[in-house]
Design a protein around this motif. Sequence first.
Motif, PDB file in Angstrom:
ATOM      1  N   GLY A  64       0.808  -1.213   0.000  1.00 58.48           N
ATOM      2  CA  GLY A  64       0.000   0.000   0.000  1.00 58.48           C
ATOM      3  C   GLY A  64       0.836   1.255   0.000  1.00 58.48           C
ATOM      4  O   GLY A  64       2.052   1.216  -0.201  1.00 58.48           O
ATOM      5  N   ILE A  65       0.166   2.367   0.256  1.00 56.50           N
ATOM      6  CA  ILE A  65       0.841   3.657   0.089  1.00 56.50           C
ATOM      7  C   ILE A  65       1.730   3.964   1.295  1.00 56.50           C
ATOM      8  O   ILE A  65       1.322   3.810   2.438  1.00 56.50           O
ATOM      9  N   LEU A  66       2.957   4.368   0.993  1.00 54.99           N
ATOM     10  CA  LEU A  66       3.974   4.646   2.011  1.00 54.99           C
ATOM     11  C   LEU A  66       4.355   6.120   1.930  1.00 54.99           C
ATOM     12  O   LEU A  66       4.555   6.650   0.842  1.00 54.99           O
ATOM     13  N   TYR A  67       4.440   6.767   3.098  1.00 54.39           N
ATOM     14  CA  TYR A  67       4.823   8.181   3.133  1.00 54.39           C
ATOM     15  C   TYR A  67       6.104   8.363   3.941  1.00 54.39           C
ATOM     16  O   TYR A  67       6.237   7.787   5.019  1.00 54.39           O
ATOM     17  N   HIS A  68       7.011   9.171   3.409  1.00 55.75           N
ATOM     18  CA  HIS A  68       8.157   9.655   4.195  1.00 55.75           C
ATOM     19  C   HIS A  68       8.120  11.177   4.148  1.00 55.75           C
ATOM     20  O   HIS A  68       7.839  11.761   3.100  1.00 55.75           O
ATOM     21  N   GLU A  69       8.406  11.813   5.273  1.00 61.99           N
ATOM     22  CA  GLU A  69       8.503  13.269   5.323  1.00 61.99           C
ATOM     23  C   GLU A  69       9.736  13.642   6.133  1.00 61.99           C
ATOM     24  O   GLU A  69       9.951  13.108   7.221  1.00 61.99           O
ATOM     25  N   TYR A  70      10.571  14.532   5.581  1.00 62.72           N
ATOM     26  CA  TYR A  70      11.747  14.994   6.308  1.00 62.72           C
ATOM     27  C   TYR A  70      11.773  16.513   6.328  1.00 62.72           C
ATOM     28  O   TYR A  70      11.406  17.154   5.351  1.00 62.72           O
ATOM     29  N   GLU A  71      12.277  17.038   7.450  1.00 66.07           N
ATOM     30  CA  GLU A  71      12.582  18.461   7.509  1.00 66.07           C
ATOM     31  C   GLU A  71      14.091  18.577   7.636  1.00 66.07           C
ATOM     32  O   GLU A  71      14.696  17.910   8.484  1.00 66.07           O
ATOM     33  N   TYR A  72      14.709  19.384   6.760  1.00 64.09           N
ATOM     34  CA  TYR A  72      16.170  19.504   6.718  1.00 64.09           C
ATOM     35  C   TYR A  72      16.638  20.871   7.211  1.00 64.09           C
ATOM     36  O   TYR A  72      15.947  21.878   7.029  1.00 64.09           O
ATOM     37  N   ASP A  73      17.843  20.895   7.796  1.00 59.25           N
ATOM     38  CA  ASP A  73      18.488  22.183   8.052  1.00 59.25           C
ATOM     39  C   ASP A  73      19.343  22.544   6.827  1.00 59.25           C
ATOM     40  O   ASP A  73      19.415  21.762   5.868  1.00 59.25           O
ATOM     41  N   ASP A  74      19.993  23.695   6.849  1.00 60.61           N
ATOM     42  CA  ASP A  74      20.698  24.143   5.642  1.00 60.61           C
ATOM     43  C   ASP A  74      21.991  23.361   5.371  1.00 60.61           C
ATOM     44  O   ASP A  74      22.612  23.527   4.327  1.00 60.61           O
ATOM     45  N   ARG A  75      22.399  22.497   6.320  1.00 59.87           N
ATOM     46  CA  ARG A  75      23.579  21.653   6.066  1.00 59.87           C
ATOM     47  C   ARG A  75      23.178  20.303   5.467  1.00 59.87           C
ATOM     48  O   ARG A  75      24.010  19.424   5.279  1.00 59.87           O
ATOM     49  N   GLY A  76      21.871  20.109   5.243  1.00 62.60           N
ATOM     50  CA  GLY A  76      21.421  18.830   4.692  1.00 62.60           C
ATOM     51  C   GLY A  76      21.330  17.742   5.745  1.00 62.60           C
ATOM     52  O   GLY A  76      21.496  16.560   5.444  1.00 62.60           O
ATOM     53  N   ARG A  77      21.069  18.169   6.989  1.00 58.58           N
ATOM     54  CA  ARG A  77      20.867  17.185   8.065  1.00 58.58           C
ATOM     55  C   ARG A  77      19.413  17.227   8.515  1.00 58.58           C
ATOM     56  O   ARG A  77      18.786  18.282   8.526  1.00 58.58           O
ATOM     57  N   ILE A  78      18.905  16.048   8.894  1.00 54.12           N
ATOM     58  CA  ILE A  78      17.484  15.925   9.208  1.00 54.12           C
ATOM     59  C   ILE A  78      17.168  16.512  10.590  1.00 54.12           C
ATOM     60  O   ILE A  78      17.828  16.186  11.577  1.00 54.12           O
ATOM     61  N   VAL A  79      16.167  17.392  10.611  1.00 57.33           N
ATOM     62  CA  VAL A  79      15.714  17.991  11.871  1.00 57.33           C
ATOM     63  C   VAL A  79      14.576  17.150  12.443  1.00 57.33           C
ATOM     64  O   VAL A  79      14.470  16.951  13.653  1.00 57.33           O
ATOM     65  N   ARG A  80      13.720  16.658  11.548  1.00 56.46           N
ATOM     66  CA  ARG A  80      12.522  15.932  11.980  1.00 56.46           C
ATOM     67  C   ARG A  80      12.136  14.966  10.859  1.00 56.46           C
ATOM     68  O   ARG A  80      12.274  15.299   9.683  1.00 56.46           O
ATOM     69  N   ALA A  81      11.668  13.773  11.239  1.00 58.47           N
ATOM     70  CA  ALA A  81      11.282  12.790  10.224  1.00 58.47           C
ATOM     71  C   ALA A  81       9.972  12.128  10.612  1.00 58.47           C
ATOM     72  O   ALA A  81       9.672  11.980  11.802  1.00 58.47           O
ATOM     73  N   ASN A  82       9.198  11.744   9.614  1.00 51.95           N
ATOM     74  CA  ASN A  82       7.967  11.006   9.869  1.00 51.95           C
ATOM     75  C   ASN A  82       7.779   9.990   8.739  1.00 51.95           C
ATOM     76  O   ASN A  82       7.921  10.319   7.566  1.00 51.95           O
ATOM     77  N   CYS A  83       7.486   8.750   9.107  1.00 52.73           N
ATOM     78  CA  CYS A  83       7.216   7.709   8.110  1.00 52.73           C
ATOM     79  C   CYS A  83       5.867   7.082   8.458  1.00 52.73           C
ATOM     80  O   CYS A  83       5.647   6.684   9.602  1.00 52.73           O
ATOM     81  N   ILE A  84       4.973   7.005   7.487  1.00 52.19           N
ATOM     82  CA  ILE A  84       3.692   6.322   7.715  1.00 52.19           C
ATOM     83  C   ILE A  84       3.611   5.136   6.764  1.00 52.19           C
ATOM     84  O   ILE A  84       3.690   5.276   5.546  1.00 52.19           O
TER      85      ILE A  84
END
Lengths: 432, 250
Positions: A361-381
């Motif tokens: 089924g449908i898979l979601y990934h969401e990332y929030e990045y800082d300006d260095r390309g590092r993840i601040v926050r992640a969510n996977c459903i």
Amino acid sequence: MNATGKKRKKLNLNVDVHHLARVEGHGNIKVRVADGVLAEARWEIVETPRFFEVMLKGKHYATAGILTARICGICSVGHCLASVRATEDAFGIAVPQPAARLRLLAKHGETLQSHVLHLFFLAAPDFLGLPSAIPLVESKPDVFSLAARLKGLGNRICDVVAGRSLHPVSIQVGGMAKLPDKHLLRELKFQLERAIDDLGSTVELLRTFEIPDFQRETEFVSLKAERDYPFIGGRLLSTDGAEAAESDYRAMTNEYVTEDNTSKWCKLSRRSFAVGALARLNNNYHRLHPKARVAAVEFDLTPVCHNPFMNNVAQLVECVHVVHDSIRIIDELLDAPSDGTMAEVKPKAGRGVAAVEVPRGILYHEYEYDDRGRIVRANCIIPTTQNNANIHHDLSALVEQFAVEGMTDQRLELLCSMLVRAYDPCISCSVH
Amino acid sequence: MRHLNIDQKRPRIAVFDFTGCEGCQLQLANKEETLGAFLSAIEVVNFREASSAAGDDYEVALIDGAISRPDEIPRIEAIRRQAKLLVAMGSCACFGGVHKLKNACDLDEANREVYGDCPKETIPTMAIGDVVPVDLRILGCPPTKDEIERVVQHLVWDLPLPSYGYPVCVQCKQRYTVCRFDVGELCLGPITRAGCNAPCPAGGLGCWGCRGPAQIPNYEEFFDLAGQRGFARQEIDERLGFFGGFEEVI
């Protein structure tokens, strides 16, 4: 019968399955019917929590796809694709056309591998009265080698295109790290053409399976076809009429935590909804390859089908679709000039979302990045996270329909187990 | 099954999963061209992901996954008591795998972040060998089916176990793969144990060290080389820590 033999004894049934077999991960089924009345019907997820979203924090963008592939051994290509697509969305990257084609081809390979694994190795033993597919090696070697050939082809596609079938290496932020040699693509095409007969034999085999007659009206959620049967990105659609942009996935999932489960649950227009092959087919039937629609007709499978056991058939229909579509993609790749497969990657701060149709089924990934390309926050459903509530509510309806005179604990356990297996749950995925 | 008129042993094997992606178990069903022969050579006594038949009279236990919840400890201890041979399969079972990354976090905070007011039970991730003695390790994320087959061949025919002391670089050279350092990427190939046939560099990805250190890893030379090529120690350490196999050096 009671002692006098005049009064009929009321029906009492008990099903208690601890760690259901032939599914990925750990789940329990508990059903109790007392005096003919349903007292309890539960689907419980007891998988060990892993905290991937927390582990992703602070990680460099190049790490995210490699790490999230490890959420699931069966759909690692799908996780990796969702991950890199979410990152590309955050950075504003469009991948080159050959890379987009290769990604869809890898996706198709995984769909074939996963669906065949489920149909033959996890679901079929119930219909054949076997504990597993292993006895088929001796008793029905032609069926076993049919399964092995088709599953092997799915894996071979991923090996050639993504560098490895399990935990891919070539799917990277910006595109694909390599373009496969043309002779390997030609060899794949030859094998895909030969697989068409094998799919015909699989249709014949599945037609001999007695699929339980059970319906429960359900809302089905999937990607919405723009042009082709959808697998990677696009708008989100439900059979109840809900529609949203890819970036608004939270409005389509409404994830919440429950006391008894280590997986979260989801809801939309009703108290539960379903995702997976049947949901995709229900929403996008007319975008299937014509040969896949022919296979669907053989089973009277037309939208909107509300029998969850038909997800098995929908998976087979999708196998037919992906084999034919893979031949088309390879033809395009062979005709196209060998352009670059990687776009330039420049990290920037921002949020990115990806929706990918993985086998379950449908898979979601969401990332929030800082300006260095590092993840601040992640969510996977995860697909199975979205299916868990629906499986739970299906169980009650199934028991209410089948808990009638003559039903035994053993037969009810088999029916309930078959229902859960029909969803092809990926439980460790759902508890990431 | 008989070969050369000799009855062969069929080791009674069980497969158990702990914290992980269950990909190692999936590898058991891969390499389809030899799958029938592989399954005929063994007796599968207990393999929940593939069979609803579940027996307890196994000799060999293949373990997939790491330990990260209290209930997993008595479970692995009971398996250890039954199994004559306990095999840790894959990076999670051998080293803790990527799940060890969570050990750097405050677990209460991690729980709040994921589950809000309904925290779930969790403990710092451990390798199987941190909890019970392990007899054999099959390295890799994922391990290759070839190596799993070699273990079975060892059990059935007493063939020698595969042993790779040398690093991944050797296998890259054997298949003419362009060095990832030469295209400007970091690669742990010079210090990571071979045996995987180096699929990652061939697919365009430097080695991430899933198989842990080679027999005699030359760390000093590796850090010098990576430093000369412009890679910061932080980036190198992050990669060394990814699968949990290089704790001796970070």
